[in-house]
Design a protein around this motif. Structure first.
Motif, PDB file in Angstrom:
ATOM      1  N   LYS A  20       0.824  -1.211   0.000  1.00  0.00           N
ATOM      2  CA  LYS A  20       0.000   0.000   0.000  1.00  0.00           C
ATOM      3  C   LYS A  20       0.858   1.260   0.000  1.00  0.00           C
ATOM      4  O   LYS A  20       0.576   2.218  -0.717  1.00  0.00           O
ATOM      5  CB  LYS A  20      -0.941   0.009   1.208  1.00  0.00           C
ATOM      6  CG  LYS A  20      -2.070  -0.989   1.105  1.00  0.00           C
ATOM      7  CD  LYS A  20      -2.916  -1.002   2.367  1.00  0.00           C
ATOM      8  CE  LYS A  20      -3.939  -2.105   2.314  1.00  0.00           C
ATOM      9  NZ  LYS A  20      -4.700  -2.218   3.561  1.00  0.00           N
ATOM     10  N   VAL A  21       1.917   1.259   0.796  1.00  0.00           N
ATOM     11  CA  VAL A  21       2.816   2.419   0.860  1.00  0.00           C
ATOM     12  C   VAL A  21       3.460   2.670  -0.502  1.00  0.00           C
ATOM     13  O   VAL A  21       3.493   3.800  -0.993  1.00  0.00           O
ATOM     14  CB  VAL A  21       3.884   2.227   1.960  1.00  0.00           C
ATOM     15  CG1 VAL A  21       4.991   3.267   1.844  1.00  0.00           C
ATOM     16  CG2 VAL A  21       3.244   2.290   3.341  1.00  0.00           C
ATOM     17  N   LEU A  22       3.962   1.616  -1.147  1.00  0.00           N
ATOM     18  CA  LEU A  22       4.592   1.774  -2.460  1.00  0.00           C
ATOM     19  C   LEU A  22       3.595   2.282  -3.507  1.00  0.00           C
ATOM     20  O   LEU A  22       3.923   3.162  -4.312  1.00  0.00           O
ATOM     21  CB  LEU A  22       5.205   0.453  -2.930  1.00  0.00           C
ATOM     22  CG  LEU A  22       6.525   0.055  -2.290  1.00  0.00           C
ATOM     23  CD1 LEU A  22       6.943  -1.339  -2.736  1.00  0.00           C
ATOM     24  CD2 LEU A  22       7.617   1.051  -2.624  1.00  0.00           C
ATOM     25  N   SER A  29       3.967  10.759  -6.379  1.00  0.00           N
ATOM     26  CA  SER A  29       5.213  11.350  -6.842  1.00  0.00           C
ATOM     27  C   SER A  29       5.731  10.645  -8.097  1.00  0.00           C
ATOM     28  O   SER A  29       6.013   9.439  -8.056  1.00  0.00           O
ATOM     29  CB  SER A  29       6.265  11.264  -5.730  1.00  0.00           C
ATOM     30  OG  SER A  29       7.546  11.542  -6.217  1.00  0.00           O
ATOM     31  N   GLU A  30       5.879  11.397  -9.182  1.00  0.00           N
ATOM     32  CA  GLU A  30       6.440  10.836 -10.416  1.00  0.00           C
ATOM     33  C   GLU A  30       7.891  10.411 -10.192  1.00  0.00           C
ATOM     34  O   GLU A  30       8.344   9.421 -10.756  1.00  0.00           O
ATOM     35  CB  GLU A  30       6.342  11.845 -11.563  1.00  0.00           C
ATOM     36  CG  GLU A  30       4.951  11.971 -12.150  1.00  0.00           C
ATOM     37  CD  GLU A  30       4.420  10.656 -12.738  1.00  0.00           C
ATOM     38  OE1 GLU A  30       5.191   9.946 -13.426  1.00  0.00           O
ATOM     39  OE2 GLU A  30       3.240  10.344 -12.495  1.00  0.00           O
ATOM     40  N   ILE A  36      10.922   3.504  -8.216  1.00  0.00           N
ATOM     41  CA  ILE A  36      10.353   2.182  -7.946  1.00  0.00           C
ATOM     42  C   ILE A  36      10.323   1.348  -9.223  1.00  0.00           C
ATOM     43  O   ILE A  36      10.645   0.158  -9.212  1.00  0.00           O
ATOM     44  CB  ILE A  36       8.957   2.320  -7.300  1.00  0.00           C
ATOM     45  CG1 ILE A  36       9.113   2.940  -5.903  1.00  0.00           C
ATOM     46  CG2 ILE A  36       8.250   0.976  -7.221  1.00  0.00           C
ATOM     47  CD1 ILE A  36       7.818   3.412  -5.270  1.00  0.00           C
ATOM     48  N   GLU A  37       9.961   1.973 -10.361  1.00  0.00           N
ATOM     49  CA  GLU A  37       9.986   1.265 -11.641  1.00  0.00           C
ATOM     50  C   GLU A  37      11.390   0.771 -11.966  1.00  0.00           C
ATOM     51  O   GLU A  37      11.560  -0.340 -12.466  1.00  0.00           O
ATOM     52  CB  GLU A  37       9.490   2.168 -12.774  1.00  0.00           C
ATOM     53  CG  GLU A  37       7.998   2.326 -12.821  1.00  0.00           C
ATOM     54  CD  GLU A  37       7.529   3.212 -13.970  1.00  0.00           C
ATOM     55  OE1 GLU A  37       8.384   3.778 -14.700  1.00  0.00           O
ATOM     56  OE2 GLU A  37       6.315   3.333 -14.143  1.00  0.00           O
ATOM     57  N   LYS A  38      12.393   1.590 -11.682  1.00  0.00           N
ATOM     58  CA  LYS A  38      13.782   1.213 -11.956  1.00  0.00           C
ATOM     59  C   LYS A  38      14.168  -0.042 -11.167  1.00  0.00           C
ATOM     60  O   LYS A  38      14.912  -0.888 -11.653  1.00  0.00           O
ATOM     61  CB  LYS A  38      14.712   2.376 -11.606  1.00  0.00           C
ATOM     62  CG  LYS A  38      16.149   2.131 -11.973  1.00  0.00           C
ATOM     63  CD  LYS A  38      16.997   3.353 -11.667  1.00  0.00           C
ATOM     64  CE  LYS A  38      18.460   3.084 -11.971  1.00  0.00           C
ATOM     65  NZ  LYS A  38      19.314   4.207 -11.619  1.00  0.00           N
TER      66      LYS A  38
END
Length: 163
Positions: A20-22, A29-30, A36-38
Motif C-alpha cells: 500500500k505504501v509503495l 510522486s512521479e 520504484i519502476e527502476k
C-alpha cells in the motif's frame, strides 16, 4: 537516528502495508514512481524456451515487465535479468513420506501424514524419489529458473516455500 527507526519500521511492517505504501508513493510522486519502476521493472524480453534468439532480438525493447518472478521449480524469487543455466537448484521428483518414520502414527488420530506442515516440521520423514534425499536437502538438478505463469496470472502473493 531517524534512518534506523525507519529501517526498523520497514522491517516490522506487514507485506500488505508495504504494498500500500509503495502504491501510494507511485500515485503521489512521479520521481518516486520512476525510482520504484527502476527497481521492480525491466525492459528485457521474457525468457522462454519457445522463443528463439531472433524473436528475443525483435521483441519490443520499450515494453516493461516485472523484473522479479517466482520460479516454478525451486519456488524462490529470482531476477529475470540474471537467469542462467545454473541459476536454479531443484528436485524433479515427488516428495513422499517414509513408511518406517511414520510407522506408529495413526492418521485417524493425528491427521494426514503427507501434508506441508509435516514436511516442514519433520523433513527426515520424507524423501525425494528423484535422489532419495530427505525433504530439506538441496536440489539434485540445476537449470534455468522457470517463471511461474499461474502465480503471475492470478496475482498470488509471493512467499518463499521451503521444505
Amino acid at each position: 537516528m531517524a534512518d534506523s527507526v525507519l529501517t526498523l519500521a520497514i522491517d516490522d511492517a506487514d507485506h500488505d502495508r508495504l504494498q500500500k505504501v509503495l502504491k501510494n508513493l507511485c500515485r503521489q510522486s512521479e520521481h518516486a514512481k520512476a525510482l520504484i519502476e527502476k527497481e521492480l521493472l525491466t525492459s528485457e524480453p521474457a525468457d522462454s524456451e519457445e522463443a528463439s534468439k531472433d524473436e528475443k532480438k525483435t521483441a519490443p525493447q520499450g515494453k516493461k515487465r516485472p523484473r522479479y518472478s517466482v520460479c516454478e521449480m525451486c519456488r524462490e524469487e529470482y531476477d529475470v535479468t540474471k537467469n542462467t543455466d545454473e541459476a536454479c537448484t531443484f528436485h524433479d521428483g515427488e516428495l513422499g513420506p517414509l513408511e518406517e518414520f511414520w510407522i506408529d502414527t495413526d492418521e485417524e488420530v493425528w491427521g494426514p501424514i503427507d501434508c506441508d506442515e509435516n514436511k516442514l516440521q519433520f523433513p527426515k520423514g520424507f524423501k525425494w524419489d528423484c535422489c532419495r534425499k530427505f525433504a530439506d536437502s538441496l536440489g539434485c538438478q540445476t537449470g534455468r529458473h522457470e517463471e511461474n505463469a499461474s502465480e503471475k496470472k492470478k496475482g498470488v502473493k509471493r512467499y518463499k516455500w521451503t521444505y
